[in-house]
Design a protein around this motif. Structure first.
Motif, PDB file in Angstrom:
ATOM      1  N   GLU A 102      27.215   5.000   4.821  1.00 10.97           N
ATOM      2  CA  GLU A 102      26.678   4.287   3.668  1.00 10.97           C
ATOM      3  C   GLU A 102      25.163   4.158   3.689  1.00 10.97           C
ATOM      4  OE1 GLU A 102      27.115  -0.306   5.204  1.00 10.97           O
ATOM      5  OE2 GLU A 102      28.777   0.602   4.136  1.00 10.97           O
ATOM      6  N   GLN A 103      24.540   4.450   4.825  1.00 12.97           N
ATOM      7  CA  GLN A 103      23.093   4.351   4.923  1.00 12.97           C
ATOM      8  C   GLN A 103      22.415   5.716   4.928  1.00 12.97           C
ATOM      9  OE1 GLN A 103      23.723   0.856   8.034  1.00 12.97           O
ATOM     10  NE2 GLN A 103      21.536   1.158   7.707  1.00 12.97           N
ATOM     11  N   VAL A 104      23.166   6.747   4.601  1.00 12.83           N
ATOM     12  CA  VAL A 104      22.661   8.115   4.610  1.00 12.83           C
ATOM     13  C   VAL A 104      22.582   8.628   3.169  1.00 12.83           C
ATOM     14  CG1 VAL A 104      23.054  10.457   5.451  1.00 12.83           C
ATOM     15  CG2 VAL A 104      23.651   8.508   6.896  1.00 12.83           C
ATOM     16  N   TYR A 105      21.480   9.309   2.845  1.00 24.63           N
ATOM     17  CA  TYR A 105      21.256   9.820   1.497  1.00 24.63           C
ATOM     18  C   TYR A 105      20.938  11.306   1.560  1.00 24.63           C
ATOM     19  CZ  TYR A 105      21.132   5.016  -0.163  1.00 24.63           C
ATOM     20  OH  TYR A 105      21.473   3.722  -0.475  1.00 24.63           O
ATOM     21  N   LYS A 106      21.694  12.089   0.801  1.00 28.08           N
ATOM     22  CA  LYS A 106      21.499  13.540   0.780  1.00 28.08           C
ATOM     23  C   LYS A 106      20.251  13.883  -0.035  1.00 28.08           C
ATOM     24  CE  LYS A 106      25.237  15.873   0.362  1.00 28.08           C
ATOM     25  NZ  LYS A 106      26.450  16.573  -0.156  1.00 28.08           N
ATOM     26  N   LEU A 107      19.508  14.854   0.451  1.00 26.29           N
ATOM     27  CA  LEU A 107      18.303  15.290  -0.239  1.00 26.29           C
ATOM     28  C   LEU A 107      18.627  16.438  -1.179  1.00 26.29           C
ATOM     29  CD1 LEU A 107      15.770  15.374   2.743  1.00 26.29           C
ATOM     30  CD2 LEU A 107      16.369  13.440   1.267  1.00 26.29           C
ATOM     31  N   ASN A 108      18.176  16.310  -2.392  1.00 28.21           N
ATOM     32  CA  ASN A 108      18.315  17.389  -3.350  1.00 28.21           C
ATOM     33  C   ASN A 108      17.016  18.180  -3.420  1.00 28.21           C
ATOM     34  OD1 ASN A 108      20.957  16.611  -4.158  1.00 28.21           O
ATOM     35  ND2 ASN A 108      20.075  15.037  -5.485  1.00 28.21           N
ATOM     36  N   PRO A 109      17.105  19.504  -3.538  1.00 32.80           N
ATOM     37  CA  PRO A 109      15.881  20.285  -3.727  1.00 32.80           C
ATOM     38  C   PRO A 109      15.154  19.776  -4.973  1.00 32.80           C
ATOM     39  CG  PRO A 109      17.772  21.707  -3.321  1.00 32.80           C
ATOM     40  CD  PRO A 109      18.306  20.330  -3.542  1.00 32.80           C
ATOM     41  N   PRO A 110      13.837  19.708  -4.985  1.00 31.42           N
ATOM     42  CA  PRO A 110      12.928  20.334  -4.013  1.00 31.42           C
ATOM     43  C   PRO A 110      12.421  19.376  -2.936  1.00 31.42           C
ATOM     44  CG  PRO A 110      11.682  19.656  -5.929  1.00 31.42           C
ATOM     45  CD  PRO A 110      13.109  19.234  -6.178  1.00 31.42           C
ATOM     46  N   ILE A 111      13.063  18.237  -2.719  1.00 32.08           N
ATOM     47  CA  ILE A 111      12.590  17.281  -1.721  1.00 32.08           C
ATOM     48  C   ILE A 111      12.731  17.889  -0.328  1.00 32.08           C
ATOM     49  CG2 ILE A 111      12.924  14.996  -0.706  1.00 32.08           C
ATOM     50  CD1 ILE A 111      14.038  14.065  -3.373  1.00 32.08           C
ATOM     51  N   THR A 112      11.654  17.849   0.435  1.00 30.50           N
ATOM     52  CA  THR A 112      11.666  18.406   1.785  1.00 30.50           C
ATOM     53  C   THR A 112      11.905  17.293   2.804  1.00 30.50           C
ATOM     54  OG1 THR A 112       9.288  18.097   2.132  1.00 30.50           O
ATOM     55  CG2 THR A 112       9.981  20.137   1.044  1.00 30.50           C
ATOM     56  N   LEU A 113      12.303  17.689   4.009  1.00 27.49           N
ATOM     57  CA  LEU A 113      12.466  16.724   5.097  1.00 27.49           C
ATOM     58  C   LEU A 113      11.133  16.048   5.412  1.00 27.49           C
ATOM     59  CD1 LEU A 113      14.810  18.842   7.382  1.00 27.49           C
ATOM     60  CD2 LEU A 113      15.395  16.626   6.384  1.00 27.49           C
ATOM     61  N   GLU A 114      10.053  16.780   5.280  1.00 26.77           N
ATOM     62  CA  GLU A 114       8.728  16.240   5.532  1.00 26.77           C
ATOM     63  C   GLU A 114       8.406  15.121   4.537  1.00 26.77           C
ATOM     64  OE1 GLU A 114       4.656  18.441   6.763  1.00 26.77           O
ATOM     65  OE2 GLU A 114       5.386  18.911   4.754  1.00 26.77           O
ATOM     66  N   GLN A 115       8.735  15.309   3.268  1.00 28.02           N
ATOM     67  CA  GLN A 115       8.516  14.272   2.262  1.00 28.02           C
ATOM     68  C   GLN A 115       9.501  13.123   2.432  1.00 28.02           C
ATOM     69  OE1 GLN A 115       9.122  16.630  -1.251  1.00 28.02           O
ATOM     70  NE2 GLN A 115       6.977  17.250  -1.425  1.00 28.02           N
ATOM     71  N   ALA A 116      10.729  13.444   2.809  1.00 29.23           N
ATOM     72  CA  ALA A 116      11.815  12.449   2.828  1.00 29.23           C
ATOM     73  C   ALA A 116      11.617  11.375   3.879  1.00 29.23           C
ATOM     74  CB  ALA A 116      13.163  13.147   3.038  1.00 29.23           C
ATOM     75  N   VAL A 117      10.812  11.643   4.921  1.00 27.98           N
ATOM     76  CA  VAL A 117      10.570  10.591   5.912  1.00 27.98           C
ATOM     77  C   VAL A 117       9.822   9.421   5.273  1.00 27.98           C
ATOM     78  CG1 VAL A 117       8.329  11.400   6.780  1.00 27.98           C
ATOM     79  CG2 VAL A 117       9.917  10.233   8.326  1.00 27.98           C
ATOM     80  N   LEU A 118       9.207   9.659   4.112  1.00 23.14           N
ATOM     81  CA  LEU A 118       8.504   8.595   3.387  1.00 23.14           C
ATOM     82  C   LEU A 118       9.429   7.801   2.468  1.00 23.14           C
ATOM     83  CD1 LEU A 118       5.294  10.613   2.410  1.00 23.14           C
ATOM     84  CD2 LEU A 118       5.556   8.993   4.300  1.00 23.14           C
ATOM     85  N   ALA A 119      10.713   8.160   2.438  1.00 19.18           N
ATOM     86  CA  ALA A 119      11.639   7.497   1.516  1.00 19.18           C
ATOM     87  C   ALA A 119      11.776   6.008   1.809  1.00 19.18           C
ATOM     88  CB  ALA A 119      13.012   8.171   1.566  1.00 19.18           C
ATOM     89  N   GLU A 120      11.783   5.631   3.089  1.00 26.20           N
ATOM     90  CA  GLU A 120      11.938   4.202   3.397  1.00 26.20           C
ATOM     91  C   GLU A 120      10.732   3.387   2.940  1.00 26.20           C
ATOM     92  OE1 GLU A 120      11.823   0.364   5.281  1.00 26.20           O
ATOM     93  OE2 GLU A 120      10.409   2.005   5.655  1.00 26.20           O
ATOM     94  N   PRO A 121       9.491   3.762   3.310  1.00 28.70           N
ATOM     95  CA  PRO A 121       8.377   2.974   2.780  1.00 28.70           C
ATOM     96  C   PRO A 121       8.268   3.027   1.261  1.00 28.70           C
ATOM     97  CG  PRO A 121       7.590   4.905   3.995  1.00 28.70           C
ATOM     98  CD  PRO A 121       9.036   4.774   4.288  1.00 28.70           C
ATOM     99  N   ILE A 122       8.600   4.157   0.661  1.00 28.51           N
ATOM    100  CA  ILE A 122       8.548   4.238  -0.800  1.00 28.51           C
ATOM    101  C   ILE A 122       9.631   3.372  -1.423  1.00 28.51           C
ATOM    102  CG2 ILE A 122       8.904   5.795  -2.767  1.00 28.51           C
ATOM    103  CD1 ILE A 122       7.347   7.917  -1.221  1.00 28.51           C
ATOM    104  N   SER A 123      10.794   3.284  -0.776  1.00 27.01           N
ATOM    105  CA  SER A 123      11.863   2.418  -1.318  1.00 27.01           C
ATOM    106  C   SER A 123      11.454   0.947  -1.255  1.00 27.01           C
ATOM    107  CB  SER A 123      13.178   2.644  -0.559  1.00 27.01           C
ATOM    108  OG  SER A 123      13.108   2.167   0.779  1.00 27.01           O
ATOM    109  N   CYS A 124      10.718   0.560  -0.210  1.00 28.96           N
ATOM    110  CA  CYS A 124      10.195  -0.808  -0.140  1.00 28.96           C
ATOM    111  C   CYS A 124       9.179  -1.045  -1.246  1.00 28.96           C
ATOM    112  CB  CYS A 124       9.565  -1.064   1.222  1.00 28.96           C
ATOM    113  SG  CYS A 124      10.737  -1.058   2.598  1.00 28.96           S
ATOM    114  N   MET A 125       8.361  -0.029  -1.517  1.00 29.52           N
ATOM    115  CA  MET A 125       7.389  -0.146  -2.591  1.00 29.52           C
ATOM    116  C   MET A 125       8.088  -0.255  -3.946  1.00 29.52           C
ATOM    117  SD  MET A 125       4.583   2.576  -3.864  1.00 29.52           S
ATOM    118  CE  MET A 125       5.952   3.436  -4.605  1.00 29.52           C
ATOM    119  N   VAL A 126       9.175   0.488  -4.131  1.00 30.62           N
ATOM    120  CA  VAL A 126       9.941   0.410  -5.381  1.00 30.62           C
ATOM    121  C   VAL A 126      10.436  -1.012  -5.616  1.00 30.62           C
ATOM    122  CG1 VAL A 126      12.084   1.134  -6.516  1.00 30.62           C
ATOM    123  CG2 VAL A 126      10.615   2.837  -5.434  1.00 30.62           C
ATOM    124  N   HIS A 127      10.891  -1.675  -4.548  1.00 29.26           N
ATOM    125  CA  HIS A 127      11.343  -3.065  -4.683  1.00 29.26           C
ATOM    126  C   HIS A 127      10.196  -3.958  -5.135  1.00 29.26           C
ATOM    127  CE1 HIS A 127      13.481  -6.763  -4.114  1.00 29.26           C
ATOM    128  NE2 HIS A 127      12.770  -7.122  -3.060  1.00 29.26           N
TER     129      HIS A 127
END
Length: 351
Positions: A135-160
């Motif tokens: 439940e804490q895992v999110y699949k990446l859809n192209p064109p999102i890269t693994l390099e960009q996706a490591v920023l998902a947690e801080p960006i999700s906090c910013m979204v809040h």
């Protein structure tokens, strides 16, 4: 292979060491084993290393709550994932039983987010592998890269934080306090959304120089310059929205003092728990200020991935953002380089 490289932090003596640790095993049928590709070093991690942040105290763990990687094994009851999927991990989860969780506010949960956060209370991404619930895992859809996706947690906090302080009217006068990576990501999002009357206050000149590479056209200023200019011309330095990304008590006091009538203030940066500020309660009344705190990322992770896709390489280029990658073995260099302000963010590139 039954062992892996892992950075272990001891809460007992405050040491951080690279070790050979046992490869984690899937014991719950709903768990997933992820081979870590990228793991960020967050300001919260620096607070933990300095003993300034409430977290697990009884043993040692691998820190790292900003994580992207590739699935190598899934538990027998996992439904939505399979081996080889590229994923990002949300480190936060409530207990799903308390009143706060049932009210859709898991970030207030006293049993969940305060005892089971990945990378703070249980082993995180500063290792070659980790196990986490599906439940804490999110699949990446192209064109999102693994390099960009490591920023998902801080960006999700910013979204809040964005959702709490919205709406931000286009044309509003905005002040960002703090020019670290949090301030940079806020700047990117504001620019993407059409905001142009934005000022960024940051004491370290090298950070301001790095932020100019984002090519947003936003005004850059030091806190001392801001203080002097606001004294000389208070009318031009009254802000409709102030967002603190620094966690610095002096910056927080300054930001609140510069709010315009009807202004909104967002406390996004994490201050040391024992710090204190002074504000004028008459100003809160007289100006009808709205002061909001923003804590982690409830139900914002999927939105963050959509925002990452919208930002793309225009905003999330590591060189432009001032992000540098390091190997796990370079952890001392990574932490010191970040502390010295030579970069805006350090990320471990693993495997």
């Amino acid at each position: 292979m039954n062992t892996m490289d892992a950075l272990k932090f001891s809460f007992l003596d405050g040491t951080l060491l690279l070790t050979r640790s046992e490869l984690p095993q899937i014991n719950d049928p709903n768990d997933i084993l992820v081979k870590v590709s990228f793991a960020g070093i967050c300001g919260t991690d620096l607070h933990i290393l300095a003993g300034e942040y409430p977290c697990r105290k009884s043993t040692e763990i691998s820190l790292g709550h900003e994580i992207s990687g590739v699935i190598v094994e899934v538990g027998q009851d996992v439904i939505h994932f399979e081996e080889g999927d590229h994923v990002a991990i949300d480190p936060n989860s409530g207990c799903k039983r308390c009143a706060f969780c049932h009210a859709g506010k898991p970030h207030y949960c006293k049993l969940g987010c305060t005892t089971n956060t990945i990378g703070i209370y249980v082993d995180g991404g500063w290792a070659q592998y980790l196990v986490c619930p599906e439940e804490q895992v999110y699949k990446l859809n192209p064109p999102i890269t693994l390099e960009q996706a490591v920023l998902a947690e801080p960006i999700s906090c910013m979204v809040h934080g964005w959702e709490l302080i919205s709406p931000i009217t286009v044309g509003a006068k905005i002040l960002l306090m703090g020019g670290g990576v949090a301030g940079a990501l806020w700047a990117c999002t504001l620019h993407l959304q059409g905001h142009r009357d934005v000022m960024i206050s940051e004491p370290i000149q090298s950070r301001l120089d790095q932020l100019r590479k984002l090519n947003t056209g936003f005004k850059m200023i030091t806190p001392e310059q801001l203080r002097k200019n606001a004294y000389d011309d208070p009318g031009s330095y009254a802000f409709d929205v102030v967002i603190d990304c620094s966690g610095s008590p002096p910056a927080i006091e300054q930001g609140i003092s510069l709010l315009n009538f009807g202004g909104k203030y967002c406390q996004y940066g994490v201050a040391p728990p024992n710090s204190r500020i002074q504000i004028n309660p008459f100003d809160v009344f007289w100006k009808e200020m709205k002061i909001l705190g923003s804590k982690i990322n409830p139900y914002c992770f999927k939105k963050a991935l959509s925002l990452i896709e919208a930002m793309g390489n225009r905003y999330l280029n590591y060189k432009v953002l001032g992000i540098k990658t390091f190997q796990l073995s370079q952890y001392n260099e990574a932490i010191e380089t970040l502390k010295q302000g030579k970069i805006l963010k350090a990320v471990f590139k693993i495997n």
